[in-house]
Structure formats: C-alpha cells, structure tokens
Design a protein around this motif. Structure first.
Motif, mmCIF file in Angstrom:
data_model
loop_
_atom_site.group_PDB
_atom_site.id
_atom_site.type_symbol
_atom_site.label_atom_id
_atom_site.label_comp_id
_atom_site.label_asym_id
_atom_site.label_seq_id
_atom_site.Cartn_x
_atom_site.Cartn_y
_atom_site.Cartn_z
ATOM 1 N N GLN A 1 0.812 -1.222 0.000
ATOM 2 C CA GLN A 1 0.000 0.000 0.000
ATOM 3 C C GLN A 1 0.849 1.278 0.000
ATOM 4 O OE1 GLN A 1 -2.957 -0.153 3.130
ATOM 5 N NE2 GLN A 1 -4.027 -1.866 2.190
ATOM 6 N N THR A 2 1.897 1.281 -0.797
ATOM 7 C CA THR A 2 2.795 2.443 -0.791
ATOM 8 C C THR A 2 2.743 3.265 -2.076
ATOM 9 O OG1 THR A 2 4.556 0.969 -1.534
ATOM 10 C CG2 THR A 2 4.478 1.471 0.827
ATOM 11 N N ARG A 3 2.645 2.613 -3.241
ATOM 12 C CA ARG A 3 2.766 3.374 -4.484
ATOM 13 C C ARG A 3 1.491 4.111 -4.822
ATOM 14 N NH1 ARG A 3 6.504 -0.319 -6.642
ATOM 15 N NH2 ARG A 3 8.433 0.858 -6.675
ATOM 16 N N VAL A 4 1.647 5.375 -5.191
ATOM 17 C CA VAL A 4 0.504 6.200 -5.585
ATOM 18 C C VAL A 4 0.726 6.724 -7.004
ATOM 19 C CG1 VAL A 4 -0.079 6.841 -3.200
ATOM 20 C CG2 VAL A 4 1.530 8.265 -4.505
ATOM 21 N N LEU A 5 -0.297 7.356 -7.566
ATOM 22 C CA LEU A 5 -0.207 7.788 -8.965
ATOM 23 C C LEU A 5 0.989 8.695 -9.225
ATOM 24 C CD1 LEU A 5 -3.955 8.373 -9.933
ATOM 25 C CD2 LEU A 5 -2.448 6.506 -10.652
ATOM 26 N N ARG A 6 1.287 9.579 -8.267
ATOM 27 C CA ARG A 6 2.421 10.487 -8.468
ATOM 28 C C ARG A 6 3.710 9.721 -8.762
ATOM 29 N NH1 ARG A 6 2.801 15.593 -7.561
ATOM 30 N NH2 ARG A 6 1.053 15.753 -6.098
ATOM 31 N N ASP A 7 3.887 8.587 -8.094
ATOM 32 C CA ASP A 7 5.119 7.801 -8.247
ATOM 33 C C ASP A 7 5.297 7.253 -9.653
ATOM 34 O OD1 ASP A 7 5.662 8.084 -5.491
ATOM 35 O OD2 ASP A 7 4.415 6.348 -5.021
ATOM 36 N N VAL A 8 4.194 7.017 -10.346
ATOM 37 C CA VAL A 8 4.311 6.304 -11.623
ATOM 38 C C VAL A 8 3.998 7.141 -12.860
ATOM 39 C CG1 VAL A 8 3.909 4.065 -10.538
ATOM 40 C CG2 VAL A 8 1.967 5.288 -11.502
#
Length: 314
Positions: A194-201
């Motif tokens: 539950q760590t990656r969010v849209l900003r990251d990708v």
C-alpha cells in the motif's frame, strides 16, 4: 523518463510456460522477468496477438481455444492465464459459466487435465467468488482437485504488491499432487504494501499533444480528451484500470482529460519498454491494457512459483 520498470529481470529459472488467453502480454512481462521461458502463447483477439508479437516474438498464435487440438500444444512445466472474465464480472450481465466466455473456464480445465503441467496459474475477476458465481468457483476448484492438483487461491489487490492501483483479482494456483506441496502466495516485499501512488508512476510523463488523429501518438502517449466522471488524486493509488477506462476517471492534473494509454500502462506496472503498435486503434489499446494482469503481480507470482517448485525438487 523512459526507464520506468517495476519488473526487474531475474535469472533464468528453468521453467517452461504455455500461456493461454495471453492478451497483449502484460502478464507475460511479469512471468518473463521472473525468469520463465514462455514457449507458446495463444489468444483469440487479433489486436492482442499483434501487441504480444510486437513485444515478445512469434511464439504467439491467434487461435480459438475451443477449436485447438490439445495434442498440438507443447508440454510445459506451467500453464498460465485466465479465461476472459466478463461473464463473471460484477459489472457485466453475470451469465457466469453458462455464458459463451464463461464456458472457456471448462476448456481451460480440459487442457490442464490433458497436459498435466507441474503447476498452473489462473487469474480472474473478483466477481468469480461473489455469491452468484461461488457455486461455479467451488465446482471449478473441485474439478482441479479431481484432475490431480493441490489448490491455493487468494484475492490479490495489486496495491499490496507495489502497483499504484487498487485492482483486486482472484488468483488460483494449482500444484500437481505428486510434487507434494501446496503453493504459498508471496508476501509483499518491504516497502511495497500500500505504498505506491499515482504520483510515483505517472508524474514524470509529458502532457499529451492533441493531434488530428485523436491525439494518437507513437509510444502510447496519446489521448483524445474525452471527458470523464471522477478526478483521481496524485496522492492515492489509481482506481482499477478497465477495458473501458476511457469513460470513468480523469487525470489528477490541472487539465481535465482521461489517462493516456502510456499512463494506464504505468498504472498497470508495465515497463516503458512495452509498446503497443501504432496501427492498433486507440480503443483497442485501452482494452488490451485494461484486460491485462498487473505486470508486477505476475512477476511476484512467477518468482514465488519458481522458488517453490525448485525447493520441492531438491
């Protein structure tokens, strides 16, 4: 910017794979990166086959699985892939195993019964375990057991495995009984849960240019600026990428637009090296991405399966 990759290549693990209902190959990305050798892949959809061939080579065949001669299929260590799932979808008509596509579930079982691979991996929508379809699911698990497999199944949310998307899918893994073990689903690696969010990708991707052909750019950056309903947030994971993603959600940036195909690929954890050919229509490109297995989830399953099969043979 074009170095995005959430499926780092692992050493060859010695496993051969037959991929059924392979789609455009988002799941294949993960299995290949886990070190497996996909020797044959099948799908009925010509656009999916074109995309798969473009990215992985000529071991893909466009074929109707109901018509194929099972004896002509290669014997492999693993059979991977889930039949088309619309008949089991919560959002669909819900015809289940009686629907035309639902019947493919039983053909899949027939192929595994005939080929007897060491293991199989079956992926499908969460709707398969809802009350309406649970009898079908339970019957399927029973049949897999009858044909000689120890079964493990789990609803996997891609967001728990380092993917910037809340995507829940049922994974069923069968291990041939003579191998003497039951598959254990992998735990998320440290920092993935539950760590990656849209900003990251997607934040580093360029804004798409609108062109006369509907903004259809090479390398899958195009969009055609159709308006959508719900604005997403950079600070949260994306909603489930669907085959009709063009209608549902808007990009979190200032300009109201839908996600580009490349953004959807990133949200599905596919690396930038994966490219959909320009001669595939934009709607077909979205469909291929939305129907795919999140690449990093397939990578996790592929790695765990290889490790456990290797341990069992030692």
């Amino acid at each position: 910017m074009r170095g995005f990759n959430l499926t780092p290549q692992q050493p060859a693990n010695g496993l051969t794979v037959l991929e059924l209902f392979c789609g455009g190959g988002l799941g294949a990305i993960g299995f290949k990166a886990a070190g497996s050798d996909i020797v044959k892949a099948l799908d009925f959809d010509k656009n999916a086959v074109k995309a798969y061939r473009h990215n992985f080579g000529d071991h893909i065949e466009q074929a109707d699985i109901n018509e194929i001669d099972i004896d002509s299929l290669p014997n492999t260590d693993v059979i991977f892939g889930g039949p088309p799932c619309q008949d089991f979808s919560v959002a669909g008509k819900g015809a289940g195993a009686d629907g035309e596509r639902g019947k493919l579930v039983w053909r899949y079982l027939e192929i595994i019964a005939a080929k007897q691979p060491k293991a199989f991996v079956f992926e499908n929508v969460k709707g398969l375990i809802t009350k309406r379809h649970r009898p079908t699911f339970d019957a399927l698990i029973g049949k897999f057991n009858e044909i000689g497999y120890e079964i493990s199944w789990q609803v996997i949310n891609a967001w728990h495995y380092g993917v910037a998307q809340k995507r829940e899918r049922v994974f069923v893994v069968g291990i041939r009984k003579d191998l003497g073990f039951t598959f254990e689903f992998p735990k998320p690696l440290e920092g993935d849960y539950q760590t990656r969010v849209l900003r990251d990708v997607i934040e580093d991707l360029p804004e798409p240019c609108s062109q006369s052909n509907g903004g259809h750019l090479s390398n899958n950056y195009g969009t055609d600026y159709e308006m959508a309903n719900r604005k997403e947030s950079y600070e949260k994971p994306g909603a489930t990428v669907t085959a009709h993603h063009r209608c549902s959600y808007t990009h979190p940036g200032e300009e109201q637009r839908r996600f580009t195909v490349r953004e959807c690929l990133r949200i599905q954890s596919a690396p930038d090296t994966y490219v959909l050919p320009d001669d595939i229509s934009l709607s077909a490109q979205y469909r291929i991405v939305g129907n795919g297995i999140a690449s990093r989830v397939a990578w996790y399953i592929g790695r765990a399966l290889a490790d456990q099969l290797a341990s069992a043979s030692n």
